[in-house]
Design an enzyme around this catalytic site. Structure first.
Site, mmCIF file in Angstrom:
data_model
loop_
_atom_site.group_PDB
_atom_site.id
_atom_site.type_symbol
_atom_site.label_atom_id
_atom_site.label_comp_id
_atom_site.label_asym_id
_atom_site.label_seq_id
_atom_site.Cartn_x
_atom_site.Cartn_y
_atom_site.Cartn_z
ATOM 1 N N ASP A 14 -10.552 3.640 5.040
ATOM 2 C CA ASP A 14 -11.435 2.456 4.955
ATOM 3 C C ASP A 14 -12.058 1.956 4.463
ATOM 4 O O ASP A 14 -12.846 1.516 3.948
ATOM 5 C CB ASP A 14 -10.298 1.209 6.473
ATOM 6 C CG ASP A 14 -8.977 0.966 5.149
ATOM 7 O OD1 ASP A 14 -8.657 0.345 4.042
ATOM 8 O OD2 ASP A 14 -8.207 0.508 6.204
ATOM 9 N N GLN A 18 -3.719 -0.768 9.820
ATOM 10 C CA GLN A 18 -3.802 -2.763 8.855
ATOM 11 C C GLN A 18 -4.616 -2.710 10.287
ATOM 12 O O GLN A 18 -3.931 -3.560 11.464
ATOM 13 C CB GLN A 18 -3.313 -2.468 8.346
ATOM 14 C CG GLN A 18 -2.176 -3.720 8.327
ATOM 15 C CD GLN A 18 -3.361 -4.056 6.501
ATOM 16 O OE1 GLN A 18 -2.902 -2.977 5.570
ATOM 17 N NE2 GLN A 18 -3.779 -4.824 6.589
ATOM 18 N N LYS A 47 1.181 -1.244 -0.060
ATOM 19 C CA LYS A 47 0.484 -0.056 -0.080
ATOM 20 C C LYS A 47 1.217 1.462 0.147
ATOM 21 O O LYS A 47 0.223 2.037 -0.218
ATOM 22 C CB LYS A 47 -0.629 0.494 1.119
ATOM 23 C CG LYS A 47 -1.810 -0.730 1.281
ATOM 24 C CD LYS A 47 -3.149 -1.539 2.228
ATOM 25 C CE LYS A 47 -3.837 -2.343 2.311
ATOM 26 N NZ LYS A 47 -4.415 -2.328 4.003
#
Ligand code: NAP
Length: 284
Positions: free
Chosen positions: A121, A98, A54
Site C-alpha cells: 500500500d 484494509q 482486490k
C-alpha cells in the site's frame, strides 16, 4: 470546448493485462506466484466489498491472495503478531491491511510493523520517506495511480503549477510528493487553507482528495487545466460523485477524470503492480 475524459477503467484494464502477462512469464521461468496477504479486521460492509474486489483482481492477474478475516474484537497485539509472521513468510510478497481499523487499534502503530519490502500500500514511513527523497520503492497506490493516469495523456509536469487539495498521509501528501518529483511547482491545500478558490484558480493540474461533494466549484477551474478527482462521495440517492462540480468543470478543463471510473480502478491496478514489484525485487 468540453474536456476529454481520462478513462481510468480502460487504463486499469490495460495495466492489469500487462501485469498478468509479466506474472505468466515469471511463473513459466520457474518463479513462484506472487503472494498477497489480505487482512480485514471486523465487518465494515464497504471494506468487505473493497477486499472482495482486490482479491478478485489478484486472481485475475495470477497473484495468490491469502485472506485473513479477523473479528472486530482482535487486539493490537494479535494483529501485530500476525503481521510479524507474514513478514517472515517467503510465500508472501505483499501485506495488505484494509483500513479503517476498529477504533481500539492504532493504525499508524500497526502499519509500521509491516516490513517496508512487503508494504504494497506504500503507507510505511520508510516508503513515504523514499518518495520524499525522489527514490521511490513501493509507492502509495492512489497517488501512483493518478500519476499513471496523467502519464497516459502525456501530461507535461516541469514548471507547471499543480494544486493538491487534501493533505492526508495516504493520498494528499504523497500525491504532492509525486508531482514535486515530476517537476511541478506544488501547492497543498487543507482544512486550514484560506481562500481555497484563489489556489484552485492557479492550477494547471488540479488533484482533489477531500471527500466533500462540490467543494471544488466548476467556475474556479483554470481554462485548459487537467483535473483529477480522487474524492468518492455517496449522495442521498445512492449515486457516487467526486469533489469537483463535474458538469461545470468539464466546460473549462482540457482533461478531467469521471467519478466513478477515474482514479478508483487505478488504485487497485497499482496495488497489483506493487505486489508484482515486491515479488520481483525481494523474491528469495
Ligand atoms: P481524509 O483522510 O479524510 O483526508 C481529507 C483531507 O481533506 C484532509 O487532509 C483534510 O485536511 C482535507 N480537507 C478537509 N476539509 C477541507 C477543506 N474545507 N478544504 C481543503 N481541504 C480540506 O481522506 P482521504 O483518505 O485522503 O480520502 C479523500 C477522498 O478520496 C475521500 O473521498 C476518499 O473516499 C477518496 N479516496 C479515493 C480513492 C480512490 O481510489 N479513488 C482512494 C483513497 C481515497 P486536514 O489534513 O487539514 O484535516
Amino acid at each position: 470546448m468540453v474536456a476529454q475524459l481520462i478513462d481510468g477503467k480502460a487504463l486499469a484494464a490495460q495495466t492489469r493485462k500487462e501485469i498478468a502477462a509479466t506474472i505468466l512469464t515469471r511463473t513459466t521461468q520457474g518463479f513462484s506466484q506472487p503472494g498477497l496477504a489480505v487482512i480485514l479486521v471486523g465487518n465494515d460492509p464497504a471494506s468487505e466489498i473493497y477486499v472482495r474486489n482486490k482479491r478478485h483482481a489478484c486472481t485475475e492477474v495470477g497473484i495468490k491472495s491469502i485472506y485473513h478475516p479477523l473479528p472486530d474484537t482482535t487486539t493490537e497485539q494479535t494483529l501485530i503478531s500476525l503481521i510479524k509472521t507474514l513478514n517472515q513468510d517467503t510465500q508472501i510478497h505483499g501485506i495488505l491491511l484494509q483500513l479503517p481499523l476498529p477504533a481500539s487499534i492504532n493504525s499508524d502503530k500497526v502499519l509500521e510493523h509491516i516490513t517496508p519490502e512487503k508494504d504494497v500500500d506504500g503507507f510505511h514511513p520508510y516508503n513515504l520517506g523514499r518518495l520524499a527523497q525522489r527514490r521511490p520503492l513501493l509507492r502509495p497506490c492512489t497517488p501512483y495511480g493518478v500519476m499513471m493516469l496523467l502519464n497516459s495523456i502525456n501530461t507535461t509536469y516541469k514548471g507547471r503549477h499543480a494544486v493538491v487539495v487534501g493533505a492526508s498521509n495516504i493520498v494528499g501528501r504523497p500525491m504532492a510528493l509525486e508531482l514535486l518529483m515530476a517537476g511541478c511547482t506544488v501547492t497543498i491545500c487543507h482544512r486550514y487553507t484560506q481562500d481555497l478558490a484563489s489556489h484552485v484558480k492557479q492550477a494547471d493540474i488540479l488533484v482533489s482528495a477531500v471527500g466533500k461533494p462540490s467543494i471544488i466549484k466548476g467556475e474556479w477551474i483554470k481554462p485548459q487545466a487537467t483535473i483529477v478527482d480522487v474524492g468518492i462521495n455517496r449522495l442521498p440517492d445512492g449515486s457516487l460523485t467526486g469533489d469537483v462540480e463535474f458538469h461545470i468543470a468539464k466546460e473549462k478543463a482540457a482533461w478531467i477524470t469521471p467519478v466513478p471510473g477515474g482514479v478508483g480502478p487505478m488504485t487497485v491496478a497499482t496495488l497489483l503492480q506493487n505486489t508484482l514489484t515486491a515479488a520481483e525485487q525481494f523474491q528469495q
